[in-house]
Scaffold this active site. Structure first.
Site, PDB file in Angstrom:
ATOM      1  N   ASN A  33       0.836  -1.214   0.000  1.00  0.00           N
ATOM      2  CA  ASN A  33       0.000   0.000   0.000  1.00  0.00           C
ATOM      3  C   ASN A  33       0.872   1.266   0.000  1.00  0.00           C
ATOM      4  O   ASN A  33       0.358   2.373   0.103  1.00  0.00           O
ATOM      5  CB  ASN A  33      -0.962   0.015   1.199  1.00  0.00           C
ATOM      6  CG  ASN A  33      -0.235   0.120   2.527  1.00  0.00           C
ATOM      7  OD1 ASN A  33       0.983   0.006   2.574  1.00  0.00           O
ATOM      8  ND2 ASN A  33      -0.978   0.330   3.596  1.00  0.00           N
ATOM      9  N   SER A  76       4.934  -4.564   6.651  1.00  0.00           N
ATOM     10  CA  SER A  76       4.857  -3.951   7.994  1.00  0.00           C
ATOM     11  C   SER A  76       5.793  -2.751   8.051  1.00  0.00           C
ATOM     12  O   SER A  76       6.879  -2.795   7.468  1.00  0.00           O
ATOM     13  CB  SER A  76       5.315  -4.936   9.085  1.00  0.00           C
ATOM     14  OG  SER A  76       5.272  -4.301  10.349  1.00  0.00           O
ATOM     15  N   TYR A 146       4.758  -3.099  17.701  1.00  0.00           N
ATOM     16  CA  TYR A 146       5.453  -3.933  16.714  1.00  0.00           C
ATOM     17  C   TYR A 146       5.718  -5.322  17.295  1.00  0.00           C
ATOM     18  O   TYR A 146       5.374  -6.337  16.680  1.00  0.00           O
ATOM     19  CB  TYR A 146       6.775  -3.252  16.342  1.00  0.00           C
ATOM     20  CG  TYR A 146       7.575  -3.945  15.273  1.00  0.00           C
ATOM     21  CD1 TYR A 146       7.095  -4.040  13.973  1.00  0.00           C
ATOM     22  CD2 TYR A 146       8.838  -4.481  15.555  1.00  0.00           C
ATOM     23  CE1 TYR A 146       7.847  -4.652  12.972  1.00  0.00           C
ATOM     24  CE2 TYR A 146       9.595  -5.083  14.561  1.00  0.00           C
ATOM     25  CZ  TYR A 146       9.098  -5.167  13.276  1.00  0.00           C
ATOM     26  OH  TYR A 146       9.848  -5.770  12.301  1.00  0.00           O
ATOM     27  N   ARG A 187      16.408   4.236  11.205  1.00  0.00           N
ATOM     28  CA  ARG A 187      17.229   3.128  11.674  1.00  0.00           C
ATOM     29  C   ARG A 187      18.695   3.521  11.651  1.00  0.00           C
ATOM     30  O   ARG A 187      19.097   4.431  10.937  1.00  0.00           O
ATOM     31  CB  ARG A 187      16.978   1.878  10.838  1.00  0.00           C
ATOM     32  CG  ARG A 187      15.754   1.155  11.344  1.00  0.00           C
ATOM     33  CD  ARG A 187      15.573  -0.157  10.690  1.00  0.00           C
ATOM     34  NE  ARG A 187      14.964  -0.003   9.393  1.00  0.00           N
ATOM     35  CZ  ARG A 187      14.395  -1.001   8.732  1.00  0.00           C
ATOM     36  NH1 ARG A 187      14.370  -2.194   9.243  1.00  0.00           N
ATOM     37  NH2 ARG A 187      13.855  -0.793   7.565  1.00  0.00           N
TER      38      ARG A 187
END
Ligand code: UDP
Length: 316
Positions: A33, A76, A146, A187
Site C-alpha cells: 500500500n 509492515s 510492533y 534506523r
C-alpha cells in the site's frame, strides 16, 4: 514456474526478495500500500513479464487471481520511528494482515512464510538469542505495537500450521542493512551513513553501549529463500552473529566514509534493547546457511548506494 506473492513487495526486504524469486524462475505478484514502501524499489521490473504489482492494503481481504505457490508476508512498518508514528497500522498489518495473508495461502494451498523479528525477544535476558527463548517484551511500551503484533503473527501462523495444516515457516529477522533502505527511516544504518556523508553530527543514542549484529541483505535473503524450501515449521533466526556496540558501529561508518562528522549523544529511546545477537545454530543445521558478506564489504556497498541516492527525490 512457481508463483509467489510478496506482501510488502516495495519495501527494503520485499523488493530484494522479489528480485531473488524472479532470478530463481518464479512469477511474482508484489502487493504494497506504499505506506512505508517505495515504488522506486521495483522500478527496474517495469518491463519484466513475470512480475505484477498490486497496490493494496493487506489488512483488507487479499484477492489474487489464479494459482499461488508461495505467500511471503513481509508487509509492515519496520523501523522504530515508523512504528511509533504508525502504531495502529503496525498492529493491524501484523494481526489482520497476517490473518489475510494466511487465508490467501490456505485458499490457494500455498506455502506461507512469515517475516518475523528479533523484536520477539524484546530486551533479551538471554544472550545470544536462541529460538526457544520466549523473550522479555513490554506489551504497553512504545515498541509493543510492533513486538506484540509480530508475536501475535507467529501465534496465528502456528495455528494455521497446526489447525489448518498450511505449510508455514517463520523467519526471525535480526538487524539487516543494504541498498534500498529508506534514507530517513530512523534506523541506525541510514541514520549514521546519511549523517556521515553530509558531515552532520552522528547521533548515538544513550552511551552507545547497546549492541546489535548487522546482516547484509543478500545473506538474509539467501537464508529466507532456503527456509521457504525447507521442511521446518518453527521459527528460525536469520542474522549475522558479529556483534558490535553502537558506538563502535558509528566509528566504523565514520572511518569507511572518510567523514569528519562528530559524534553526539542523544537520549536512549524507551525499551531500546541493550544487547542483540542471533544464535544461528538452527539455521546452520537445518538450512546449511550462514552469512558470507563481511561487515566492511557490505557497508562499502551500502555507503556507495546511499551516496548515489542521497539527493534523489522520493528516496527519503
Ligand atoms: N541508534 C542510534 N542512533 C540513531 C539511530 C539508532 O544510536 O540515530 C541506536 C538505537 O538506539 C539502537 C540501535 O541504534 O540501540 C539500532 O537501532 P535501529 O533503529 O536501527 O533498530 P533496532 O535494532 O533498535 O530495532
Amino acid at each position: 514456474m512457481p508463483i509467489s506473492v510478496v506482501t510488502g513487495g516495495s519495501g527494503f526486504l520485499g523488493s530484494h526478495l522479489t528480485d531473488r524469486l524472479l532470478k530463481e524462475g518464479h512469477e511474482v505478484v508484489a502487493i504494497d500500500n506504499l505506506l512505508t514502501g517505495n515504488e522506486r524499489n521495483l522500478d527496474h521490473l517495469r518491463t519484466e513479464k513475470r512480475f505484477r504489482f498490486l497496490r493494496h492494503d493487506v489488512t483488507k481481504f487479499i484477492a489474487v487471481e489464479g494459482p499461488v505457490d508461495f505467500v511471503f508476508h513481509f508487509a509492515s512498518p519496520a523501523s522504530p520511528i515508523d512504528y511509533l508514528e504508525l502504531p495502529i497500522q503496525t498492529l493491524k498489518v501484523g494481526s489482520l494482515g497476517t490473518h489475510n495473508a494466511l487465508g490467501l495461502a490456505k485458499a490457494k494451498g500455498a506455502t506461507f512464510l512469515l517475516a518475523s523479528t528479533s523484536e520477539c525477544y524484546g530486551d533479551p535476558l538471554v544472550h545470544p538469542q536462541k529460538e526457544d527463548y520466549w523473550g522479555n517484551v513490554n506489551p504497553i511500551g512504545p515498541r509493543g505495537v510492533y513486538d506484540e503484533a509480530k508475536r501475535f503473527a507467529e501465534a496465528m501462523t502456528m495455528a494455521y500450521y497446526r489447525f489448518h495444516k498450511v505449510n508455514t515457516k517463520i523467519v526471525r529477522i535480526f538487524n539487516t542493512y543494504g541498498p534500498r533502505m529508506r534514507l530517513r527511516d530512523g534506523r541506525v544504518v541510514p541514520a549514521f551513513v546519511g549523517q556521515a556523508l553530509r558531515g552532520e553530527p552522528m547521533t548515538v543514542f544513550g552511551e552507545g553501549k547497546q549492541t546489535r549484529s548487522f546482516c547484509f541483505v543478500s545473506d538474509l535473503i539467501d537464508g529466507i529463500y532456503r527456509l521457504s524450501r525447507a521442511d521446518f515449521h518453527e521459527p528460525v533466526n536469520i542474522g549475522n552473529p558479529m556483534e558490535l556496540t553502537i558506538m563502535e558501529f558509528a566509528e566504523r561508518i565514520r572511518r569507511l566514509t572518510g567523514s569528519k562528522s562528530t559524534i553526539v549523544k542523544k537520549p536512549l529511546p524507551v525499551d531500546d534493547p541493550q544487547q542483540r545477537q542471533p544464535d544461528i545454530t538452527r539455521a546452520k543445521t537445518i538450512l546449511g546457511w550462514e552469512p558470507k558478506v563481511l561487515l566492511e564489504d557490505g557497508l562499502r556497498e551500502t555507503i556507495q548506494w546511499f551516496q548515489a541516492n542521497l539527493d534523489t527525490p522520493g528516496r527519503a
